[in-house]
Design an enzyme around this catalytic site. Structure first.
Site, mmCIF file in Angstrom:
data_model
loop_
_atom_site.group_PDB
_atom_site.id
_atom_site.type_symbol
_atom_site.label_atom_id
_atom_site.label_comp_id
_atom_site.label_asym_id
_atom_site.label_seq_id
_atom_site.Cartn_x
_atom_site.Cartn_y
_atom_site.Cartn_z
ATOM 1 N N LYS A 54 0.685 -1.084 -0.047
ATOM 2 C CA LYS A 54 0.148 0.055 0.116
ATOM 3 C C LYS A 54 1.044 1.256 -0.134
ATOM 4 O O LYS A 54 1.074 1.828 0.950
ATOM 5 C CB LYS A 54 -0.856 -0.081 1.243
ATOM 6 C CG LYS A 54 -2.308 0.591 1.172
ATOM 7 C CD LYS A 54 -3.522 0.308 2.334
ATOM 8 C CE LYS A 54 -4.180 1.478 2.338
ATOM 9 N NZ LYS A 54 -5.090 1.802 1.246
HETATM 10 N N1 PMP Z 1 -8.014 -1.417 -2.948
HETATM 11 C C1 PMP Z 1 -7.499 -0.353 -2.903
HETATM 12 C C2 PMP Z 1 -6.803 0.299 -3.869
HETATM 13 C C3 PMP Z 1 -7.311 0.281 -1.581
HETATM 14 O O1 PMP Z 1 -7.026 1.520 -1.333
HETATM 15 C C4 PMP Z 1 -8.135 -0.307 -0.582
HETATM 16 C C5 PMP Z 1 -8.100 0.542 0.827
HETATM 17 N N2 PMP Z 1 -7.280 0.027 1.626
HETATM 18 C C6 PMP Z 1 -8.705 -1.435 -0.741
HETATM 19 C C7 PMP Z 1 -8.558 -2.056 -2.003
HETATM 20 C C8 PMP Z 1 -9.491 -2.529 0.371
HETATM 21 O O2 PMP Z 1 -8.704 -2.705 1.345
HETATM 22 P P1 PMP Z 1 -8.896 -3.064 2.930
HETATM 23 O O3 PMP Z 1 -10.164 -3.737 2.706
HETATM 24 O O4 PMP Z 1 -7.796 -3.606 3.503
HETATM 25 O O5 PMP Z 1 -9.143 -1.368 3.537
#
Ligand code: PMP
Length: 306
Positions: free
Chosen positions: A155
């Site tokens: 991320k």
């Molecule tokens: N895809 C992207 C590009 C994101 O930014 C997020 C948010 N973190 C998610 C998917 C979903 O991830 P999560 O459920 O861990 O928040």
């Protein structure tokens, strides 16, 4: 309102005092990794539950590993720092937590080695991410970043330019959210969410190899679909036209939670409103997130002493 604190340079300071210099490497080159975590306030128990705290810090640790960031705290320590931060900020309502591990050195040079690292954590109130009851999504003209170009399961702040381009294109064109295809032309995910379809009672979501961010909400929803609703789940490649003929479609994410998709590219999905499977999954998700379903209480870290 109580003073909001941040964890900054190894200490708890008022959020307004947590500032970085303009030469900070991460600011110049996007060399930071982050998390978004939600805390849910359970009114009956007068308790704040940080949702999937350990998993978020494990993902942060993996992101750091990929981006050569030396994270000097263990996952356990980061969880403890976070609950302490929430107590110091006297949080007794829903909250959003934003940890960032970043290249903190104030030096020029596009690289990952020989740059100092640091980690900071802030918390702030944060409401609904997608306002629409049933979102109208646009399949973006921007493709999702490919893992051969930048590591998409990390991320990384810099990679979010991709999401920002897609989101703004969608919103300026009158839609609520963007859906990105990957380089192969398969469905990848939303600009900040993973995507799910329901077809004939089967839950379908793009596989981990489709350049998705490996969402923590995605994992929770898959588990609840299987264990609470008894659904079968397929993680596989999804074509664009499969979106149009789905019975139900929704997006998942820490910020977006379970967001219903009512239309994609001007085509109504199912009834255009929340469907029966999404209704049950969203309810199951909320029961778990707020710590009401005790079978899954291990997903929730209590912030206040019992
Ligand atoms: N895809 C992207 C590009 C994101 O930014 C997020 C948010 N973190 C998610 C998917 C979903 O991830 P999560 O459920 O861990 O928040």
């Amino acid at each position: 309102m109580a003073t909001m604190y941040a964890f900054f340079k190894g200490d708890f300071v008022p959020l307004s005092e947590a500032k970085i210099g303009i030469l900070t490497h991460a600011f110049n080159y996007g060399t930071a990794v982050f998390e978004g975590i939600r805390g849910y306030w359970n009114e009956d128990e007068q308790q704040l539950y940080a949702f999937k705290l350990t998993e978020h810090y494990q993902r942060l640790r993996n992101s750091c590993h990929i981006l050569n960031i030396n994270l000097r705290y263990s996952v356990k320590e980061l969880c403890e720092i976070t609950t302490e931060l929430l107590r110091r900020s006297e949080v007794r309502s829903n909250i959003y937590i934003r940890p960032i591990a970043y290249k903190s050195g104030e030096v020029l040079g596009v690289r990952l080695h020989n740059i100092d690292d640091d980690v900071t954590i802030a918390c702030l109130p944060f409401g609904k991410y997608v306002e629409a009851e049933a979102a109208h999504c646009k399949v973006s003209s921007w493709r999702r970043m490919d893992d051969s170009i930048a590591p998409v399961r990390a991320k990384i702040t810099g990679i979010y330019v991709n999401s920002a381009l897609a989101k703004t294109e969608a919103v300026l064109d009158g839609y609520d959210e963007a859906i990105l295809l990957n380089g192969d032309g398969h469905v990848s995910e939303g600009s900040g969410e993973n995507i799910f379809l329901v077809r004939n009672g089967v839950l379908i979501t793009p596989a981990r190899s489709e350049n998705i961010l490996e969402g923590i909400t995605r994992d929770v929803v898959i588990q609840l679909a299987r264990e609470v609703l008894g659904m079968s789940v397929e993680e596989r490649a999804v074509d664009r036209s499969e979106l149009y003929v789905a019975d139900e479609c929704f997006l998942t994410g820490t910020a977006a939670e379970v967001t219903v998709v009512g239309k994609i590219d001007h085509r109504q999905i199912g009834t255009g409103k929340i469907g029966p499977y999404t209704t049950r999954l969203r309810q199951a998700f909320e029961d778990v997130a707020y710590g009401r379903n005790k079978k899954y209480i291990s997903f929730c870290t209590p912030v206040w002493p019992k």
